[in-house]
Design a protein around this motif. Sequence first.
Motif, PDB file in Angstrom:
ATOM      1  N   ALA A   1      11.021   4.494  -6.817  1.00  0.00           N
ATOM      2  CA  ALA A   1      12.098   3.842  -7.565  1.00  0.00           C
ATOM      3  C   ALA A   1      12.813   2.834  -6.686  1.00  0.00           C
ATOM      4  O   ALA A   1      13.115   1.702  -7.116  1.00  0.00           O
ATOM      5  CB  ALA A   1      13.084   4.887  -8.089  1.00  0.00           C
ATOM      6  N   SER A   2      13.081   3.208  -5.448  1.00  0.00           N
ATOM      7  CA  SER A   2      13.768   2.302  -4.530  1.00  0.00           C
ATOM      8  C   SER A   2      12.892   1.115  -4.155  1.00  0.00           C
ATOM      9  O   SER A   2      13.365  -0.033  -4.113  1.00  0.00           O
ATOM     10  CB  SER A   2      14.188   3.068  -3.267  1.00  0.00           C
ATOM     11  N   GLU A   3      11.606   1.372  -3.881  1.00  0.00           N
ATOM     12  CA  GLU A   3      10.691   0.294  -3.494  1.00  0.00           C
ATOM     13  C   GLU A   3      10.539  -0.738  -4.614  1.00  0.00           C
ATOM     14  O   GLU A   3      10.597  -1.948  -4.385  1.00  0.00           O
ATOM     15  CB  GLU A   3       9.317   0.880  -3.152  1.00  0.00           C
TER      16      GLU A   3
ATOM     17  N   THR B   1      -1.913   1.931   7.855  1.00  0.00           N
ATOM     18  CA  THR B   1      -0.625   2.537   8.195  1.00  0.00           C
ATOM     19  C   THR B   1       0.186   2.811   6.936  1.00  0.00           C
ATOM     20  O   THR B   1       0.906   3.820   6.846  1.00  0.00           O
ATOM     21  CB  THR B   1       0.168   1.612   9.140  1.00  0.00           C
ATOM     22  N   GLY B   2       0.090   1.935   5.938  1.00  0.00           N
ATOM     23  CA  GLY B   2       0.770   2.164   4.669  1.00  0.00           C
ATOM     24  C   GLY B   2       0.255   3.403   3.960  1.00  0.00           C
ATOM     25  O   GLY B   2       1.027   4.159   3.359  1.00  0.00           O
ATOM     26  N   VAL B   3      -1.064   3.637   4.033  1.00  0.00           N
ATOM     27  CA  VAL B   3      -1.636   4.868   3.468  1.00  0.00           C
ATOM     28  C   VAL B   3      -1.057   6.087   4.183  1.00  0.00           C
ATOM     29  O   VAL B   3      -0.667   7.080   3.550  1.00  0.00           O
ATOM     30  CB  VAL B   3      -3.170   4.850   3.575  1.00  0.00           C
ATOM     31  N   ALA B   4      -1.006   6.028   5.512  1.00  0.00           N
ATOM     32  CA  ALA B   4      -0.453   7.142   6.287  1.00  0.00           C
ATOM     33  C   ALA B   4       1.003   7.395   5.918  1.00  0.00           C
ATOM     34  O   ALA B   4       1.436   8.551   5.791  1.00  0.00           O
ATOM     35  CB  ALA B   4      -0.587   6.852   7.781  1.00  0.00           C
TER      36      ALA B   4
ATOM     37  N   VAL C   1       0.836  -1.205   0.000  1.00  0.00           N
ATOM     38  CA  VAL C   1       0.000   0.000   0.000  1.00  0.00           C
ATOM     39  C   VAL C   1       0.869   1.253   0.000  1.00  0.00           C
ATOM     40  O   VAL C   1       0.591   2.226  -0.713  1.00  0.00           O
ATOM     41  CB  VAL C   1      -0.944  -0.012   1.212  1.00  0.00           C
ATOM     42  N   PHE C   2       1.930   1.230   0.790  1.00  0.00           N
ATOM     43  CA  PHE C   2       2.847   2.366   0.848  1.00  0.00           C
ATOM     44  C   PHE C   2       3.467   2.642  -0.515  1.00  0.00           C
ATOM     45  O   PHE C   2       3.394   3.758  -1.043  1.00  0.00           O
ATOM     46  CB  PHE C   2       3.928   2.057   1.896  1.00  0.00           C
ATOM     47  N   GLY C   3       4.072   1.620  -1.119  1.00  0.00           N
ATOM     48  CA  GLY C   3       4.706   1.810  -2.411  1.00  0.00           C
ATOM     49  C   GLY C   3       3.719   2.147  -3.512  1.00  0.00           C
ATOM     50  O   GLY C   3       4.020   2.956  -4.393  1.00  0.00           O
ATOM     51  N   GLY C   4       2.524   1.551  -3.446  1.00  0.00           N
ATOM     52  CA  GLY C   4       1.564   1.743  -4.522  1.00  0.00           C
ATOM     53  C   GLY C   4       0.882   3.092  -4.538  1.00  0.00           C
ATOM     54  O   GLY C   4       0.470   3.569  -5.602  1.00  0.00           O
TER      55      GLY C   4
END
Length: 494
Positions: A411-413, A119-122, A68-71
């Motif tokens: 890019a890193s993710e 938490t990934g959204v945050a 979720v964070f990367g996306g």
Amino acid sequence: MPQEAADRSPHSPRSLRQAWVALAGLSAVFLFEMLDNSILNVALPTIGRELHASTTVLQWATGAYAVVFGGSMLAFGAIADRFGRRRIMLLGLLLLGAASLATAFVTTADQLIAVRAVTGVAAAMTTPGSMALAFRLFEEDGLRVRAMTLISTVGLVGLAIGPTAGGFVLAIAPWQVLLLVNVPIAVLAFVGLRAGIAADEAADLHREPVDAPGAVLGTATIVLALVAPTLFVNEGAGNWAPWTATAAAAASGALFLLRERTARHPLLDLALIARPLVAGGLAFKAAAGLATAGLGYLVTLQLQLDWGWTPALAAVGMLPQVVVLVAAGPFVRPFVDRVGLDRAARLSAAAVVCGLAVYGLLGGFGYPWVAIALVLVAAGLRVVGVVAGVNVLRGLPRNRTTIGAALVDTASEVTSGISIAVTGTILAALFTGDITASHWSGEQTGQFHRALTTAGLTLTVLAAALVGWGVVRVRRAAPEPAPVAVDEAIPEPV
């Protein structure tokens, strides 16, 4: 520096000390990013027992956050550049605090996965903004490098001590306490940003409509690109699922590029990515992500499965990397002052490639070569993690800095995920039998050694290609001015 950023603001801090409140808040944001998943990993066995969760479910407890964070970083980066970076970050910190508090009420594995996804959204709302605001806080590149070095050092210290501290906490408290630590971090970050950084001025934002189809396609591409490596590792290269995910990622990526080329108001202006400083910085950051994830994965398997080290001893074996990442902070700014931003980016990215090459060619001959590889990659990452981001933001207009920071993190993710997929696929193709079996035959040991060498050299070639492309692109940029010495009367706070 681009014309859009040429005008100096009379309110810009002239030292790190003048901006200490803002830097404390921004450092807290990066501390959360570095500490969160590492401290959760320590608790996974305990969580599995208490929530009766399988290994796959536990993997998604950490994977849901990363996916979720990367996306969603690109989408939130674009939104922040339109509606206010500070505003989006403050909203993200409120969401982070609420999600962390919700951990106290988790009773099932599904609930934990849902909390981790929120938490990934945050994290997607806050992390790219921390780099963008740190860049925009100062007008001098020297101060920008020092600020980002300080912020990243705080996060890396958290990454280094988090697992150990988490182990001690688990001995006396429930596992939920480990994630509740995000609440005071979010409060500190909120107060620091609210008090230390002014709201964005309208002139520094843009009001183009949000490209909703582009946001959906971009998010789908990154999510699929991050899910595919997990499927390769879990299901194996012979299964249809990882290849389907990879094909879907490629298809949605192609549609995303087509959309961005033809949209009147694209989510991501591809002409901006083609700018030399931007393209070069992203290539260097991608190479660093590829090397760090792949080397960490390979060394962990080698130490425990091939050499028979215990998990605790293997953790000690990774210490050279941790020590360099934490201790090299004070040396980043003097190095950049001496050689300049562009040359520092090239040299640090080259160190990452050299570290991979050392491991691929010599890692099987004993731990000293493994340690040298870890040190080279960590040293390169420590510098390129700062200067690549600064170069990308230098190459963008002021009203596109947050999506630029999101591009750096994305890019890193993505390359980290690709690295795991490449190494996992090579291991699956060259090693026969159960790789986690307690005893290998002589033939299996030889297969594992060949797989490590093949994977290490494959990653070296991929990273070298990215760095080579980055060097070519950066050399097309305007000549960099001579490094400006930073005020030495102000003590370095790192």
